[in-house]
Design an enzyme around this catalytic site. Sequence first.
Site, PDB file in Angstrom:
ATOM      1  CG  ASP A 221      -1.937   1.020   1.295  1.00 27.34           C
ATOM      2  OD1 ASP A 221      -2.815   0.987   0.409  1.00 27.34           O
ATOM      3  OD2 ASP A 221      -1.913   1.877   2.204  1.00 27.34           O
ATOM      4  CD  GLU A 282      -2.128   2.245  -3.608  1.00 27.24           C
ATOM      5  OE1 GLU A 282      -3.177   2.853  -3.838  1.00 27.24           O
ATOM      6  OE2 GLU A 282      -1.453   2.472  -2.588  1.00 27.24           O
TER       7      GLU A 282
HETATM    8  C1  NOJ Z   1      -4.412   2.987  -0.840  1.00 19.68           C
HETATM    9  C2  NOJ Z   1      -5.545   2.046  -0.552  1.00 19.68           C
HETATM   10  O1  NOJ Z   1      -5.838   1.314  -1.695  1.00 19.68           O
HETATM   11  C3  NOJ Z   1      -6.680   2.904  -0.070  1.00 19.68           C
HETATM   12  O2  NOJ Z   1      -7.884   2.200  -0.003  1.00 19.68           O
HETATM   13  C4  NOJ Z   1      -6.306   3.481   1.262  1.00 19.68           C
HETATM   14  O3  NOJ Z   1      -7.319   4.357   1.696  1.00 19.68           O
HETATM   15  C5  NOJ Z   1      -4.998   4.253   1.157  1.00 19.68           C
HETATM   16  N1  NOJ Z   1      -4.003   3.571   0.398  1.00 19.68           N
HETATM   17  C6  NOJ Z   1      -4.435   4.506   2.535  1.00 19.68           C
HETATM   18  O4  NOJ Z   1      -3.951   3.323   3.086  1.00 19.68           O
END
Ligand code: NOJ
Length: 556
Positions: A221, A282
């Site tokens: 993440d 991500e």
């Molecule tokens: C990316 C995640 O996919 C999202 O859902 C989340 O709110 C943020 N990162 C913070 O962790």
Amino acid sequence: MTDTATNPDVRLTTVGGEWWRTAVIYQIYPRSFADSSGDGIGDLPGVTAHLDDLASLGIDAIWLSPFQRSPQKDAGYDVADYCDVDPLFGTLADFDEMLAAAHARSIRIIVDLVPNHSSDQHAWFQAALAAGPGSPERARYMFRDGRGPNGDEAPNNWESVFGGPAWTRVTEPDGTPGQWYLHLFDASQPDFDWSNEGVQESFRDVLRFWLDRGVDGFRVDVAHGLVKQHGLPDYTPDPEAGSMGGNEAAVPYWGQPGVHDIWRDWHDVLAAYDGDRALCAEAWLPTIAQTALWVRRDEMHQAFNFEYLETDWNAGALRRVIDESLRAYGEVGAPSTWVLSNHDVVRHASRLALTADTPQGAGIGPKSPGKPDPVVGLRRARAASALMLALPGSAYLYQGEELGLPEVIELPDDVRQDPTWFRTNGERYGRDGCRVPLPWSAEGPAYGFSDTGASWLPQPAEWSALAREAQQGDPTSTLSLYETLLAERRARDLGAGTLEWFDGGSPDVLAFENGGVRVLANLGSAPVALPEGVVLAASEPLADSILPPDTTVWLA
Ligand code: NOJ
């Protein structure tokens, strides 16, 4: 069950190396997948119960969004204990059972890891609050003194991705107004300081904890956010850039070069294990070339191709992004990934028919301009998925897209739960519309999502017709289309193929060959003539050798 399903070891040794280069990975957002306990929130036993459905869909792996202990202020992306399962979702034993059952069906599991920030309920953050300024406990997070005479102005002007300031002031143990801490997301999600060795060591342990349990990798993440520019200089984001970044260069909290040291370190942690465990970033970055740096041979294995996701339904634009992806990732020896939907963006069965710009993360709701025509949206979504699944590399699917689920636009204000909605005082709807629990059966409580009818977000009545059970066995359904595409993709090893463009007869037609399959996607508004060939799959019914608008066909 197949033979390999009864003996997981056979599958895991025969699948071959570097499975992630070609895998179709299905994202499960656990709270919305299937609820076995009846409390309205999906859980791990719910996942286990539906693994046969996923096996018959034809996926290779699952990415499981957070299920670790969390107060759920951001649907689990606020982790209070990285090495335990939140009771909402079950237990560690439920996790182990699900993992074994998935492996027994030749399905790998990658789990979400949230290293940029923890929950404010994490023991470390509580200890940091109690310990006071200058303590080693505070050094694990980004605490700073405020600006201004009394320190009552935030340390800099950064804004939270979810809206409002990115800093919150604490009350010190002696009751006085004190330091500020950084949270790029909600105030309940304090950012770690990744220059801190204790933080680094602890995350190596977290990786090993899940690797020891047998997971096949991690989706990381906010991989672009862990390292902040030295000195934390002021920065005002471009309001059009999208909430997770992505379109802006030189942001002092996104894409800093120091992150690469972390990925090299993690790469080594994973490499010590057998079975080609993988890391997927991500990372919302301005260019594909920049994202490709995240997947150099000694760093991560994959990164989400958000440029692809964000590309309009336009033949020229898609061709450019496909070419650039294959070139840039190819240069560093990594596969490209392809993705159209996830739990942070408007579902592509709606997004592809929007007629007004919607920044990523802002969502759409009752008062949004440019609402999509659902018929056009579904048609384009089917064509877009058929195009994506023919591309070489690895593809990510988001639960429910195989049913053609649209974004739920008409959610009432009082059921919304995304922190974006609250932190912008309702100015941005946020992401609840893509997170509504799945319909499994056309009738029955919560369309089969739970036995009690409970559902943490209400499901629209139209979803009865979109339920999995209603689509199963119907050759015209979106589910059948996905099953066909995935079966052909696997049989012809398209993930490992190479793409060669050919002239599709119109600038609005994307035409390429991969692994002996000719793929034509008509993104224009006029029908075009189809070349000869046996139809392996088509996103709409075909007649008279014509490829209608918003349609993709695979020909042998
Ligand atoms: C990316 C995640 O996919 C999202 O859902 C989340 O709110 C943020 N990162 C913070 O962790």
